[in-house]
Design an enzyme around this catalytic site. Structure first.
Site, short mmCIF file in Angstrom:
data_model
loop_
_atom_site.label_atom_id
_atom_site.label_comp_id
_atom_site.label_asym_id
_atom_site.label_seq_id
_atom_site.Cartn_x
_atom_site.Cartn_y
_atom_site.Cartn_z
N GLU A 84 0.83 -1.21 0.00
CA GLU A 84 0.00 0.00 0.00
C GLU A 84 0.86 1.26 0.00
OE1 GLU A 84 -3.31 0.46 -0.26
OE2 GLU A 84 -3.40 -1.68 -0.66
N CYS A 117 -17.90 -1.24 -17.66
CA CYS A 117 -17.96 -0.90 -16.23
C CYS A 117 -19.16 -1.55 -15.54
CB CYS A 117 -18.03 0.62 -16.09
SG CYS A 117 -18.12 1.14 -14.37
N CYS A 153 -24.84 5.46 -13.34
CA CYS A 153 -23.68 6.35 -13.22
C CYS A 153 -24.05 7.76 -13.72
CB CYS A 153 -22.50 5.81 -14.03
SG CYS A 153 -21.13 6.98 -14.07
S1 SF4 Z 1 -17.75 7.05 -15.67
FE1 SF4 Z 1 -19.25 5.78 -14.62
S2 SF4 Z 1 -19.78 4.16 -16.06
FE2 SF4 Z 1 -17.96 5.16 -16.81
S3 SF4 Z 1 -16.30 3.89 -16.04
FE3 SF4 Z 1 -16.59 5.54 -14.55
S4 SF4 Z 1 -18.05 4.76 -13.04
FE4 SF4 Z 1 -18.13 3.42 -14.81
#
Ligand code: SF4
Length: 356
Positions: A39, A208, A214
């Site tokens: 870390e 993702c 998001c």
């Molecule tokens: S912006 Fe949002 S959807 Fe795109 S990689 Fe980052 S967390 Fe995931």
């Protein structure tokens, strides 16, 4: 904000177990010493750079007590080149405390770990999560980026108000997660997601696990979050460095513990050519343009250092040596605590010397 905290942690765990990094040498151990070392090394340093240092360090200091019993001079060569040397000094100080006051054992809670030198709340939480499964949230640069984008948090991330908001969200996410949450995979997953998918430049949103809900993806503001720091012109400094070679040895000096390259060995350094000339005259040496080498620039986090090296080969005795000065054999330079640009300069000298 319509984002949900309920599924965030488990989504990250599921993704980590199928797509995250599984074979780093500090994974799959519960040894807090190995976790702590990784870390600290990984702070502001890429995984690829850390790998070799990590193994070498552990081979020399296999336990926290081995590190705590060593002198700082023995430790610095194993950190030389990694940068951010205050980390190494704090690491050593922390190991001394653990060896002397804790019998070589790490405390078992993030709260107590965070009282030790060089261990901030996020590092303490990461150690406690990996080693003991404690439900403690982390908040490093990668996690800040993911959380700012996912939850739509604006504001400079080093400001107290923004940090407070992010920590609150991190606690909420954990609180909403199932009791059986795999803390090791969750902690690693947040790091992996920031490093591999939600990257600084161009996040790969289609890969993702958090794309549903998001904020940044929904509003197309991935590049606006986290709020970018205003650009400031990087400060520039200049210095002259002396490579004084005697046979196969060069003169080096140990830097004070504080400041850049603290505790490392560097070449004698001067703020101006006039200052270097004065030093040379005091030594009975003469400097000409023929001694001048090609300049180089080293970039620190907050300034650029332009280095003008001078190479002198002379068997003259060093007059009025200070306790911090010593001669190092060219064959020993890669085992000495030299910062990267100094090592590069001396490797050039060594290569030239081997031609003759
Ligand atoms: S912006 Fe949002 S959807 Fe795109 S990689 Fe980052 S967390 Fe995931």
């Amino acid at each position: 904000m319509k984002n949900s905290v309920a599924s965030v942690a488990q989504s990250i765990v599921d993704w980590q177990l199928s797509h995250g990094r599984q074979h780093l040498p500090w994974q799959h151990t519960k040894d807090p010493y190995r976790i702590w070392l990784s870390e600290i090394m990984l702070q502001q340093t890429q995984v690829a750079t850390v790998l070799g240092y990590y193994e070498r360090f552990l081979a020399r200091f296999p336990t926290v007590s081995d590190l705590g019993m060593a002198e700082q001079d023995e430790v610095m060569p194993y950190w030389a080149g990694l940068g951010y040397y205050a980390r190494a000094r704090n690491l050593h100080k922390c190991a001394q405390i653990l060896h002397q006051d804790y019998g070589g054992q790490f405390p078992r809670s993030s709260a107590e770990l965070a009282t030790l030198p060089g261990i901030g709340p996020s590092t303490a939480a990461a150690i406690a999560a990996f080693a003991y499964g404690e439900r403690a949230p982390i908040m490093d640069g990668n996690v800040k980026r993911v959380f700012c984008r996912y939850f739509g948090v604006y504001g400079l991330t080093h400001l107290r108000a923004t940090e407070k908001k992010l920590w609150e969200l991190a606690h909420q996410v954990l609180k909403a997660a199932p009791a059986t949450l795999n803390m090791s995979a969750y902690t690693q997953g947040q790091m992996d997601l920031g490093a591999q998918v939600c990257t600084r430049g161009q996040p790969n949103c289609s890969a993702c696990p958090l794309q549903t809900g998001c904020y940044a993806l929904e509003h197309g503001v991935q590049t606006e979050l986290p709020t970018p720091k205003p650009r400031t012109k990087q400060a520039e400094r200049h210095c002259e460095m002396l490579i004084w070679q005697q046979d196969q040895q060069v003169l080096v000096e140990q830097r004070p513990d504080s400041g850049i390259w603290g505790g490392l060995l560097t070449l004698p350094q001067f703020e101006s050519k006039a200052e270097l000339q004065r030093f040379m005259q005091n030594q009975g040496l003469h400097l000409t343009e023929a001694n001048k080498m090609a300049g180089m620039t080293h970039v620190f986090s907050h300034f650029k250092l332009h280095i003008q090296p001078w190479w002198v080969q002379s068997p003259a005795q060093l007059k009025e040596p200070t306790v911090s000065q010593q001669w190092v054999h060219l064959d020993q330079i890669d085992q000495s605590a030299l910062p990267a640009p100094v090592l590069k300069l001396l490797e050039g000298i060594k290569n030239q010397a081997s031609l003759f």
